[in-house]
Scaffold this active site. Sequence first.
Site, PDB file in Angstrom:
ATOM      1  N   HIS A  53      16.672  33.413 -86.673  1.00  0.00           N
ATOM      2  CA  HIS A  53      16.761  34.472 -87.695  1.00  0.00           C
ATOM      3  C   HIS A  53      16.299  33.971 -89.064  1.00  0.00           C
ATOM      4  CE1 HIS A  53      19.197  37.394 -85.250  1.00  0.00           C
ATOM      5  NE2 HIS A  53      19.542  36.275 -84.631  1.00  0.00           N
ATOM      6  N   ASN A 126      23.228  42.567 -84.064  1.00  0.00           N
ATOM      7  CA  ASN A 126      21.803  42.777 -83.826  1.00  0.00           C
ATOM      8  C   ASN A 126      21.508  44.270 -83.797  1.00  0.00           C
ATOM      9  OD1 ASN A 126      20.855  40.121 -83.649  1.00  0.00           O
ATOM     10  ND2 ASN A 126      21.205  39.989 -81.440  1.00  0.00           N
ATOM     11  N   TYR A 336      28.459  28.993 -86.398  1.00  0.00           N
ATOM     12  CA  TYR A 336      27.835  29.409 -87.661  1.00  0.00           C
ATOM     13  C   TYR A 336      28.296  28.556 -88.848  1.00  0.00           C
ATOM     14  CZ  TYR A 336      25.716  33.326 -85.273  1.00  0.00           C
ATOM     15  OH  TYR A 336      24.959  34.074 -84.416  1.00  0.00           O
TER      16      TYR A 336
HETATM   17  C1  HEM Z   1      21.953  33.365 -86.974  1.00  0.00           C
HETATM   18  C2  HEM Z   1      23.887  30.639 -83.492  1.00  0.00           C
HETATM   19  C3  HEM Z   1      24.157  34.513 -80.605  1.00  0.00           C
HETATM   20  C4  HEM Z   1      23.157  37.299 -84.401  1.00  0.00           C
HETATM   21  C5  HEM Z   1      22.398  32.284 -86.254  1.00  0.00           C
HETATM   22  C6  HEM Z   1      22.408  30.927 -86.720  1.00  0.00           C
HETATM   23  C7  HEM Z   1      22.969  30.165 -85.753  1.00  0.00           C
HETATM   24  C8  HEM Z   1      23.284  31.037 -84.660  1.00  0.00           C
HETATM   25  C9  HEM Z   1      23.232  28.672 -85.801  1.00  0.00           C
HETATM   26  C10 HEM Z   1      21.873  30.462 -88.073  1.00  0.00           C
HETATM   27  C11 HEM Z   1      22.938  30.624 -89.115  1.00  0.00           C
HETATM   28  C12 HEM Z   1      22.460  30.204 -90.485  1.00  0.00           C
HETATM   29  O1  HEM Z   1      21.860  29.144 -90.623  1.00  0.00           O
HETATM   30  O2  HEM Z   1      22.737  30.966 -91.460  1.00  0.00           O
HETATM   31  C13 HEM Z   1      24.139  31.450 -82.395  1.00  0.00           C
HETATM   32  C14 HEM Z   1      24.728  31.008 -81.149  1.00  0.00           C
HETATM   33  C15 HEM Z   1      24.782  32.089 -80.333  1.00  0.00           C
HETATM   34  C16 HEM Z   1      24.242  33.227 -81.083  1.00  0.00           C
HETATM   35  C17 HEM Z   1      25.176  29.587 -80.868  1.00  0.00           C
HETATM   36  C18 HEM Z   1      25.295  32.221 -78.930  1.00  0.00           C
HETATM   37  C19 HEM Z   1      26.182  31.407 -78.414  1.00  0.00           C
HETATM   38  C20 HEM Z   1      23.971  35.613 -81.392  1.00  0.00           C
HETATM   39  C21 HEM Z   1      24.221  36.980 -80.996  1.00  0.00           C
HETATM   40  C22 HEM Z   1      23.948  37.753 -82.080  1.00  0.00           C
HETATM   41  C23 HEM Z   1      23.516  36.887 -83.153  1.00  0.00           C
HETATM   42  C24 HEM Z   1      24.725  37.413 -79.630  1.00  0.00           C
HETATM   43  C25 HEM Z   1      24.067  39.250 -82.251  1.00  0.00           C
HETATM   44  C26 HEM Z   1      24.927  39.976 -81.607  1.00  0.00           C
HETATM   45  C27 HEM Z   1      22.721  36.466 -85.404  1.00  0.00           C
HETATM   46  C28 HEM Z   1      22.231  36.943 -86.685  1.00  0.00           C
HETATM   47  C29 HEM Z   1      21.878  35.812 -87.420  1.00  0.00           C
HETATM   48  C30 HEM Z   1      22.161  34.664 -86.591  1.00  0.00           C
HETATM   49  C31 HEM Z   1      22.123  38.388 -87.126  1.00  0.00           C
HETATM   50  C32 HEM Z   1      21.297  35.805 -88.826  1.00  0.00           C
HETATM   51  C33 HEM Z   1      22.415  35.879 -89.840  1.00  0.00           C
HETATM   52  C34 HEM Z   1      21.827  36.038 -91.228  1.00  0.00           C
HETATM   53  O3  HEM Z   1      21.290  37.120 -91.516  1.00  0.00           O
HETATM   54  O4  HEM Z   1      21.904  35.088 -92.015  1.00  0.00           O
HETATM   55  N1  HEM Z   1      22.919  32.334 -84.984  1.00  0.00           N
HETATM   56  N2  HEM Z   1      23.863  32.781 -82.326  1.00  0.00           N
HETATM   57  N3  HEM Z   1      23.544  35.597 -82.700  1.00  0.00           N
HETATM   58  N4  HEM Z   1      22.667  35.104 -85.389  1.00  0.00           N
HETATM   59 FE1  HEM Z   1      23.262  33.951 -83.870  1.00  0.00          FE
END
Ligand code: HEM
Length: 496
Positions: A53, A126, A336
């Site tokens: 993202h 999402n 996160y």
């Molecule tokens: C961003 C991990 C599943 C939605 C991220 C980030 C990590 C991460 C490490 C970066 C955070 C940052 O540096 O600010 C994971 C892991 C998942 C997973 C380990 C599964 C085990 C999901 C799912 C969704 C999701 C299922 C939605 C339902 C998002 C969104 C962002 C993000 C929207 C961006 C947040 C922003 O706008 O700063 N994710 N994620 N992720 N993830 Fe996940």
Amino acid sequence: MAKTLTTTAGAPYASNETSKTAGPRGPVLLEDYQLIEKLAHQNRERIPERVVHAKGWGAQGTFTVTQDITKYTRAKLFGEVGKKTEVLARWSTVAGEQGAADTERDVRGFSLKFYTEEGNWDMVGNNTPIFFVRDAYKFPDFIRTQKRHPKTNLRSPEAMFDFWAGQPESVHQVTILMSDRGIPKSPFHQNGYGSHTFSLWNDAGERFWVKFHFRTHQGHETYSNEEAERIIGSTREQYQEYLYNELEAGRSAKWTMFIQVMNEEDAAKQPFNPFDLTKVWPHADFPLIEVGELEIDRNVENYFQMVENVAFAPSNVVPGIGFSPDKMLQARVWSYADAHRYRLGTHYEMLPPNAAKNSDVRHYHKDGSMRFFSNDFGNPDAYYEPNQWDGPVADPSTMEPPLKIDPEAYRYPQEVTDDDFVQPRKLYAEVLSDEERQRLHQNMAGAMAPCSDSVKERWLAVLERVHPDYAKGVREAAPSQPAIPVTDNTPVQAAE
Ligand code: HEM
Ligand code: NDP
């Protein structure tokens, strides 16, 4: 009159254009610390981009409660009809780097930070109600297939479809991705979903399983592959331009927030696992209950400060909102904050977009790199707990009700069963129109065109399990020309 330019320590600059040199043609003196400071700061302007993202667009707005849901939750943000809470939103694509083009086919992130009087609540969702995998073990592998091949440094359709073919439960999400909704026209023309099952709990200590939905008032508007290609040819920043200009022109965007609710007792009776992230809860069985309205109406003043520095975390919940046994969610609750400590530093929670605005912050965490804010919350003797100095104490009234769990710890296999194809089948056969199905076939066939025949056949076998017409439609839509491998060194060869 313009104010004097200064160093970061406040001393005036004599010149911001000429280095201090030994003679008019001589070398620069080391004592020109202002020049060194300027270059050193430039060297530190970039922070690591988000591991996923990375490309995103942000704005601010307000959430207003329109219906009473206090029977489900004690969270004060939902405390009364008419109540307003400030919100920061960030939308994103998943796979692309920070400079990726906006209108690429991808799932969109939909993150909201609610600055409530009981602390910040982050809804990190999402634009799809489900996900590709249902166990966090598979998340890093899945993301690897979306990023660049280690040798070619190119995106690899072979890797994507190879992975999906090996994880048939992904077909539900891949169907949405390859449908019209895979390229929304803007962040405003899409729904947002919490996707996971979360929980709400009320003053009486009753817990309810819930899904969060944000339905767009702007309508679902999408681009075809051809339209998106044309746009990318003229601008890579179409979303940022649209969003910025709409808000500057005073045109806000709105979503209605709904919840679906399932009683704790009913969870065991469902024909599907209600904590499986690859499944929705059918609307007919779990109707949408209106909660409120989200209005996004203003741009941020500084993109880096408010959007690059924002740190959303599913662990940011407030009393009355909780997690669920969904094992993907459990992993995200940890992941996160860890990512933020790496990307932004130990005290990321005190950066402007992350600092609680409407509640006090009091804890016993001390010191550390960049402890730029008060270290004692006005009570220097209370630096440990328990203490005699009236330092902050926990509030047991905010304790979440106990949750009964199955005590048998084990690595339970998650076999793919016929049940995994029921919902994608319904989407394919009953929700999509004939024209939408045609475009799905074409988009899917185009996306997998560069893949090896063996990967294509494995994926078509997955589509066959959803619906015979699905596999047939994609097969027929496949371009007649032979697949062009991305390079001679893609995993196509490695697999042979
Ligand atoms: C961003 C991990 C599943 C939605 C991220 C980030 C990590 C991460 C490490 C970066 C955070 C940052 O540096 O600010 C994971 C892991 C998942 C997973 C380990 C599964 C085990 C999901 C799912 C969704 C999701 C299922 C939605 C339902 C998002 C969104 C962002 C993000 C929207 C961006 C947040 C922003 O706008 O700063 N994710 N994620 N992720 N993830 Fe996940
Ligand atoms: P409904 O007929 O009540 O709902 C169908 C849902 O599909 C609507 O929410 C609609 O969104 C959404 N939809 C329409 N086109 C697409 C698309 N191309 N990609 C993703 N979603 C789309 O039936 P059910 O609740 O029984 O669900 C049937 C199927 O619809 C599910 O198996 C699932 O695949 C999909 N779906 C279900 C959702 C849910 O929470 N129940 C949410 C989203 C999709 P909208 O109302 O915004 O037009």
